[in-house]
Design a protein around this motif. Structure first.
Motif, mmCIF file in Angstrom:
data_model
loop_
_atom_site.group_PDB
_atom_site.id
_atom_site.type_symbol
_atom_site.label_atom_id
_atom_site.label_comp_id
_atom_site.label_asym_id
_atom_site.label_seq_id
_atom_site.Cartn_x
_atom_site.Cartn_y
_atom_site.Cartn_z
ATOM 1 N N SER A 78 0.855 -1.386 0.044
ATOM 2 C CA SER A 78 0.057 -0.053 -0.042
ATOM 3 C C SER A 78 1.036 1.225 0.049
ATOM 4 O O SER A 78 0.509 2.205 -0.608
ATOM 5 C CB SER A 78 -0.864 -0.064 1.122
ATOM 6 N N PHE A 79 2.126 1.054 0.805
ATOM 7 C CA PHE A 79 2.932 2.630 0.753
ATOM 8 C C PHE A 79 3.490 2.618 -0.451
ATOM 9 O O PHE A 79 3.595 3.511 -0.965
ATOM 10 C CB PHE A 79 3.856 2.116 1.745
ATOM 11 N N TYR A 80 3.982 1.381 -1.065
ATOM 12 C CA TYR A 80 4.818 1.596 -2.491
ATOM 13 C C TYR A 80 3.618 1.784 -3.596
ATOM 14 O O TYR A 80 4.025 2.512 -4.437
ATOM 15 C CB TYR A 80 5.437 0.315 -2.822
ATOM 16 N N TYR A 81 2.594 1.550 -3.414
ATOM 17 C CA TYR A 81 1.423 1.794 -4.443
ATOM 18 C C TYR A 81 1.172 3.415 -4.434
ATOM 19 O O TYR A 81 1.262 4.000 -5.445
ATOM 20 C CB TYR A 81 0.059 1.222 -4.166
ATOM 21 N N GLY A 82 1.249 4.042 -3.288
ATOM 22 C CA GLY A 82 1.008 5.437 -3.105
ATOM 23 C C GLY A 82 2.368 6.274 -3.609
ATOM 24 O O GLY A 82 2.256 7.151 -4.288
ATOM 25 N N GLU A 83 3.495 5.496 -3.343
ATOM 26 C CA GLU A 83 4.925 6.125 -3.919
ATOM 27 C C GLU A 83 4.534 6.065 -5.424
ATOM 28 O O GLU A 83 5.298 6.975 -6.128
ATOM 29 C CB GLU A 83 5.862 5.399 -3.330
ATOM 30 N N CYS A 84 4.424 5.162 -5.877
ATOM 31 C CA CYS A 84 4.367 5.038 -7.427
ATOM 32 C C CYS A 84 3.077 6.162 -7.984
ATOM 33 O O CYS A 84 3.443 6.698 -9.113
ATOM 34 C CB CYS A 84 3.937 3.680 -8.006
ATOM 35 N N LEU A 85 2.007 6.193 -7.394
ATOM 36 C CA LEU A 85 1.020 7.074 -7.781
ATOM 37 C C LEU A 85 1.574 8.427 -7.816
ATOM 38 O O LEU A 85 1.574 9.253 -8.619
ATOM 39 C CB LEU A 85 -0.057 6.967 -6.673
ATOM 40 N N ARG A 86 2.433 8.855 -6.609
ATOM 41 C CA ARG A 86 3.067 10.131 -6.576
ATOM 42 C C ARG A 86 4.018 10.419 -7.622
ATOM 43 O O ARG A 86 3.966 11.471 -8.131
ATOM 44 C CB ARG A 86 3.535 10.188 -5.089
#
Length: 671
Positions: A119-127
């Motif tokens: 979930s954290f890395y997903y947000g990082e990729c979206l950013r």
């Protein structure tokens, strides 16, 4: 981005794999072996094979059938989930955020606790993909699921703040003009650490370098699983290059400088102002990064000595030191290092550079500059006393961002993010100037690349804001008045001279405020909104006048009118009180007494009561406009303080005198 993790960017070359016979069909084991050795591009390719999907994921959308396959209860479900997570992680580490986003979108729903960071890395990729409005709920979802108070919790909170910051910055961009170098400088591989010195342009590149015949194959082995793969020694080696001619020209001649040493990488050149010493970073695939010096001899062309490792002041065994920078006054060596005694991962450090070339002990630049994450690529302008560097540990737009701080190595101001578009949602580092004011130069960024840094030319653009400060009564210039200009990201201040002129050059068209002040004068404030600034390159205010004042000296408010025997303000009176409201807003610490006076028609008690109600009516109006009640006091004086005779000496009515006495005043009781 890991420091100098530009080496061997595997998006640009292939591998020749020779798995032993017993392991040729085991794509997962091969992928794991590459992943363990940080060969993330190759790892991603083999995780794709293990998942039986196309190796091309540019613009990839996970097929519906594949997503359903993951939902099926089968003996292979755990292996599918593992490969999906590993594929997403390989793509992320190799900076293919667009493809990684699609796979983390699946992995974030896996129930196994070991995948909770998805979930954290997903947000990082979206950013990184500039999907800031989607990244915010992704990070918040991670915080709800992740109950451990560790670095990921604090990083997720910073990421939420950074996404909000990025949305604001992209709405009100700073004024910069960018152009990518479309010539041999931005060739194959990563191209970074631009450095303009006199007429020469230096940079680092991981482009192919010929290593001659008979290069050895490298064997990667996992002793636990007994897996082996063999990959050809890569010709993609980080080396330092020199470009002749105009770096912005369509065609530029590029040559590598220094010797090619098998297994050694060179990067990040920095020159001593004497022109006889170059500092650089060097490392091997399995060694630490260290800073070296090279002596330069000038004759028929420059000759370079073999690199000599700097001493323990800079390089400590078992730790990394990299990205040297020498101030133009020759007093300091600044560098990035993960050496002991730091605050985070990679910190900025400096050494005093003595006249004889020896170095003082390294000193950490402190927690104003350094964070728990990476600080890299320092540049210091000794004339303006401004430090420009990149950090991954502060609120920003994403990845490594540029920050600026003022100081003299003894103390530093709080660093400010240089905003969009100077910073992007990916990595931005290595600024080199083309002038002493740092208004033009080059940077490195992967903002337009899937995986690799590229070099951009950048020029700062400005809006000019100018005007004159004068005395409101005499209209003469007010020498010594202080004018402050501020917007949401910066504050500039100047003291005007005899002509009262102020001039500011600002680098953004966001709403701004100008405040002028001088002792014994009331402050004056002007505001410009975005629309006014966006359509102008110069804002001119011919006169900004200040009103003189003295404590407890009454000032008459003209044309404050009431109906007969009434304390209610009429619309015309409200307009006059709006002038007082502006003064109070411009001077937020000022307190006043607002008083009302009458002529002597009627009884003393009647006029005292009426004047008190009228003064109170004025105060109430200002309170409804938003002025704090504790800053205002009302008082009615009736006809006890006339400023003109109510009757002439002969006893006849003095109409004009009574009119002057029917007045409203204010006096400043505190400033």
């Amino acid at each position: 981005m890991k420091p100098l993790n530009i080496l061997l960017l595997l998006c640009l070359f292939g591998f020749v794999v020779k798995a032993q016979t017993a392991y040729t069909s085991n794509n997962k084991k091969i992928a794991d072996l590459y992943f363990k050795n940080k060969e993330f591009y190759a790892a991603a390719e083999y995780y794709k094979r293990a998942l039986q999907i196309s190796k091309d994921t540019i613009g990839f959308v996970v097929p519906y059938a594949f997503e359903n396959k993951l939902k099926e209860e089968s003996p292979k479900l755990a292996e599918y989930e593992y490969c999906v997570f590993q594929l997403a992680t390989s793509l992320r580490l190799y900076k293919d955020f667009r493809a990684a986003e699609a796979w983390y979108a699946l992995a974030k729903n896996f129930p196994e606790p070991k995948y909770v960071l998805s979930s954290f890395y997903y947000g990082e990729c979206l950013r990184a993909n500039q999907k800031f409005t989607e990244a915010i709920p992704a990070f918040k979802d991670f915080l709800e699921k992740y109950k451990t108070a560790d670095e990921y919790t604090s990083k997720a909170k910073i990421e939420v703040a950074s996404c909000n910051f990025a949305l604001y910055e992209m709405r009100y961009p700073r004024l910069y003009k960018f152009s990518k170098l479309f010539n041999q400088i931005n060739d194959k591989g990563s191209n970074y650490t631009p450095l303009q010195l006199n007429n020469n342009f230096y940079f680092t590149s991981s482009r192919p370098v010929s290593i001659g015949k008979g290069g050895k194959d490298e064997v990667l082995e996992d002793k636990q699983t007994k897996s082996k793969v063999v990959k050809k020694e890569t010709p993609y080696i980080n080396a330092i290059y020199e470009a002749s001619g105009d770096p912005l020209a369509a065609a530029t001649s590029v040559k590598r400088i220094g010797a090619v040493e098998t297994g050694k990488e060179f990067a990040a050149p920095a020159f001593h102002p004497n022109g006889r010493i170059m500092y650089l970073t060097s490392w091997t695939a399995k060694g630490n990064r260290k800073i070296y010096e090279v002596n330069i001899s000038h004759g028929n062309g420059a000759t370079w000595s073999a690199p000599k490792e700097l001493g323990a002041e800079v390089n400590i065994i078992g730790f990394n030191s990299m990205q040297p920078f020498i101030t133009k006054d020759g007093k300091y060596l600044v560098f990035s290092s993960d050496r002991p005694g730091g605050i985070g991962k990679y910190d900025l450090w400096y050494c005093i550079l003595r006249a004889d070339g020896t170095l003082g002990q390294a000193i950490n630049m402190g927690n104003t500059i350094n964070t728990k994450e990476d600080e890299e690529a320092p540049y210091y302008n000794f004339k303006t006393k401004k430090l420009l560097y990149s950090s991954a540990g502060k609120i920003g737009i994403g990845g490594l961002d540029f920050y600026e701080s003022e100081g003299d190595f003894a103390s530093w101001t709080e660093p400010r993010n240089l905003g969009y578009p100077f910073n992007s949602s990916k990595d931005d580092a290595y600024f080199t100037p083309l002038n002493d004011a740092d208004t033009e130069g080059y940077i490195s960024s992967d903002r337009e690349s899937v995986c690799c840094l590229e070099i951009f030319h950048v020029r700062k653009e400005f809006i000019t804001v100018q005007g004159t400060v004068v005395d409101c009564q005499t209209e003469k210039p007010l020498s010594g008045a202080v004018v402050t200009l501020s917007d949401s990201s910066q504050e500039m201040r100047m003291t005007v001279g005899r002509d009262g002129r102020y001039v500011f050059r600002i680098n953004s068209n966001r709403a701004l405020k100008i405040t002028a002040e001088k002792q014994d004068y009331l402050k004056k404030m002007l505001s410009y909104n975005y629309d006014e600034l966006a359509k102008a390159d110069t804002m001119v205010n011919p006169k900004l006048c200040l009103k003189a004042f003295a404590i407890n000296v009454p000032i008459v408010l003209k044309d404050i009118l009431y109906d007969f025997n009434s304390a209610e303000l009429n619309p015309g009176s409200e307009k006059q009180l709006d002038v007082l409201y502006t003064l109070l807003m411009d001077n937020p610490t000022m307190e006043i007494e607002l008083s009302a006076h009458t002529d002597n028609v009627g009884s003393k008690n009647y006029n005292l009561s009426l004047s008190d109600k009228r003064a109170h009516s004025c105060v109430n109006y200002l309170i409804t406009k938003g002025i704090a009640a504790e800053r205002l006091k009302s008082k009615g004086y009736g006809f006890s303080k006339p400023i003109a005779p109510n009757q002439f000496p002969n006893g006849k009515d003095n109409f004009l005198g009574r009119q002057q006495n029917r007045r409203t005043e204010f006096k400043i009781t505190k400033i």
